[in-house]
Motif scaffolding. Structure first.
Motif, PDB file in Angstrom:
ATOM      1  N   HIS A 105      -5.426   3.836 -12.740  1.00  0.00           N
ATOM      2  CA  HIS A 105      -4.425   5.420 -12.633  1.00  0.00           C
ATOM      3  C   HIS A 105      -2.955   5.331 -12.747  1.00  0.00           C
ATOM      4  O   HIS A 105      -2.575   4.784 -12.051  1.00  0.00           O
ATOM      5  CB  HIS A 105      -4.274   6.501 -11.152  1.00  0.00           C
ATOM      6  N   HIS A 113       1.428   6.428 -14.562  1.00  0.00           N
ATOM      7  CA  HIS A 113       2.257   6.798 -16.010  1.00  0.00           C
ATOM      8  C   HIS A 113       2.436   6.217 -16.690  1.00  0.00           C
ATOM      9  O   HIS A 113       3.826   6.805 -17.154  1.00  0.00           O
ATOM     10  CB  HIS A 113       3.004   8.249 -14.551  1.00  0.00           C
ATOM     11  N   MET A 139      -7.071  14.144  -6.512  1.00  0.00           N
ATOM     12  CA  MET A 139      -6.146  13.162  -5.672  1.00  0.00           C
ATOM     13  C   MET A 139      -5.598  14.315  -4.648  1.00  0.00           C
ATOM     14  O   MET A 139      -4.463  15.708  -4.973  1.00  0.00           O
ATOM     15  CB  MET A 139      -5.127  12.632  -6.540  1.00  0.00           C
ATOM     16  N   TRP A 174      -2.404   5.155  -2.221  1.00  0.00           N
ATOM     17  CA  TRP A 174      -2.022   5.560  -2.909  1.00  0.00           C
ATOM     18  C   TRP A 174      -0.844   6.339  -2.427  1.00  0.00           C
ATOM     19  O   TRP A 174      -0.308   6.789  -1.583  1.00  0.00           O
ATOM     20  CB  TRP A 174      -3.065   7.001  -3.699  1.00  0.00           C
ATOM     21  N   ASP A 221       0.216   3.237  -9.929  1.00  0.00           N
ATOM     22  CA  ASP A 221       0.296   4.606 -10.026  1.00  0.00           C
ATOM     23  C   ASP A 221       2.223   3.866 -10.950  1.00  0.00           C
ATOM     24  O   ASP A 221       2.911   4.860 -11.009  1.00  0.00           O
ATOM     25  CB  ASP A 221       0.815   5.532  -9.276  1.00  0.00           C
TER      26      ASP A 221
HETATM   27 ZN    ZN Z   1      -0.390   9.364  -9.844  1.00  0.00          ZN
END
Ligand code: ZN
Ligand code: FIX
Length: 440
Positions: free
Chosen positions: A43, A45, A275, A342, A372
């Motif tokens: 995961h 971005h 999430m 996370w 992330d």
């Molecule tokens: Zn994220």
């Protein structure tokens, strides 16, 4: 049961992959295997080069990361209003001055920037950013991406792709070349969370939907998802859910979840990533840095896993208090895959606790980490920190196993690390191939 006994260390030749390791050899072998294994980052971005300016990289983006913006406002008398009026470079200069010159950068996020500068042999204690800026400005994005992924020890980056983001949607519609080190994800927040603000976009594209998500809306949303899945070949679908998320509960979002998203995931044979635990915009003046965390009621997750046994759920939770429950639920439902530490969890003190309880309760049947990352070079420090933090934890697991009567080999350690950091993710993500026609 025959117990594998260890040869004493002085009889130990340099161990080959199949030789049982002495306890003293285990930490070094774990470190070497972690360092030499390419990981999947499930995961992020980040964006492949085809997405142009949507992909963030370089020192000014690294410094204006929302984690650092949140820390900046605690160490500067610049108000958010003044900060947002500055240019990106001026913002980066202010953050560098406040967090890196006037104070030691000892937080996780500030130390990460130092690690990136060091990785490129750039000065880490300059009074200004001129040398760093010249270096990054001189890079070409494709070669830089390749180099950064190699430095981070990852060979697959899973993106976050929002078909209802106007800028991104336009790029997809103009055609996006496949990149073998990037996978797409179909992100659903604007459908499942902010439907009232976005349903008209679908209606304007000819989908028969309404604000209440009534009538044909669910089947039309499913048609929308299948069209985008054909375009994106997503590894999975994903949504960020608030700490107040309840299921079952009579909401438009839950109706679309049950009648459009989950059937579409079954048809495409891909997981849904949940999430859970964000408290959005507790301080809106900080913009992206304004989100916080809340303990969620994971009975919603329990109900989804039980009611939809043919769906697979990739789950990360944001509250430290939810981590242990998530492990217990993963023991009850094998269609639940916990992943990552996370956001506010991605700090060594908490990563250690989360990873130890997962190994103790789940063995190697989970995905320990994701980055992330929002800025390309962050993967360098995020994955270096993961290897540094998780290495000793894995070694301790093997020491205990050895002490309790079962030795380990380099080969068996490689098998575990490959499962944890690659094959669990690969086994769960949809393939890039044509989507299954078999509706379920
Ligand atoms: Zn994220
Ligand atoms: O929903 C998400 O994907 C979150 O990870 C982001 O919204 C968040 O801002 C982030 O980048 C956390 O690391």
């Amino acid at each position: 049961m025959k117990t594998a006994y260890l040869k004493s260390t002085d009889q130990m030749a340099i161990s080959s992959d199949g030789d049982l390791l002495a306890e003293t050899q285990i930490p070094k072998v774990v470190e070497e295997v972690l360092a030499s294994t390419q990981f999947v980052d499930i995961h992020t971005h980040l964006y492949s080069p085809a997405f142009g300016k949507l992909g963030l990289w370089g020192i000014d983006e690294l410094l204006t990361y929302h984690y650092l913006e949140a820390e900046f406002f605690r160490s500067s008398d610049t108000t958010p209003q003044q900060y947002w009026a500055l240019s990106k470079r001026e913002q980066a200069d202010r953050i560098w001055q406040a967090l890196f010159v006037e104070n030691n950068p000892i937080s996780e996020a500030t130390r990460g920037v130092i690690a990136v500068l060091k990785a490129f042999q750039l000065p880490t204690d300059s009074a200004d950013l001129s040398e760093a800026r010249s270096f990054f400005e001189a890079q070409s994005v494709e070669a830089h991406i390749e180099r950064v992924l190699r430095m981070a020890g990852i060979d697959l980056v899973v993106m976050t792709n929002d078909p209802l983001d106007p800028a991104e949607g336009e790029i997809w519609l103009s055609g996006v070349a496949n990149h073998n080190q990037f996978r797409a994800v179909l992100r659903l927040d604007r459908i499942l969370i902010t439907w009232p603000a976005h349903w008209q976009v679908l209606a304007s594209q000819g989908f028969q939907v309404d604000q209440q998500a009534s009538g044909k809306s669910a089947q039309e949303v499913r048609r929308f998802l299948m069209e985008w899945a054909e375009r994106m070949r997503p590894a999975y679908m994903a949504v960020s859910l608030p700490d107040t998320f309840q299921y079952p509960s009579e909401t438009a979002g839950n109706r679309l979840l049950k009648e459009a998203v989950l059937p579409a995931c079954r048809e495409m044979q891909i997981p849904l990533s949940l999430m859970i635990g964000v408290r959005k915009q507790v301080n809106p003046s900080l913009r992206l840095a304004g989100d916080a965390v809340g303990k969620a009621d994971l009975r919603a997750l329990e109900n989804l896993c039980r009611e939809f046994p043919e769906n697979r759920f990739l789950v990360s939770v944001l509250s430290r208090e939810n981590q242990h429950e998530l492990c217990v639920y993963a023991r009850k439902f094998n269609n639940l895959m916990p992943f990552g530490c996370w956001w506010f969890m991605n700090n060594p003190s908490i990563v250690e606790e989360i990873t130890r309880e997962r190994l103790e309760m789940l063995g190697t049947s989970f995905i320990p980490q994701h980055s992330d990352a929002r800025v390309l070079e962050q993967v360098i420090y995020k994955w270096n920190n993961t290897r540094r933090t998780i290495g000793p934890i894995l070694s301790e697991s093997y020491r205990l196993l050895t002490e309790d009567g079962r030795g380990v080999t380099r080969r068996s350690i490689q098998g575990d690390i490959t499962r944890l950091f690659r094959s669990n993710a690969e086994a769960w993500m949809g393939s890039r191939a044509i989507i299954s026609e078999a509706p379920r």
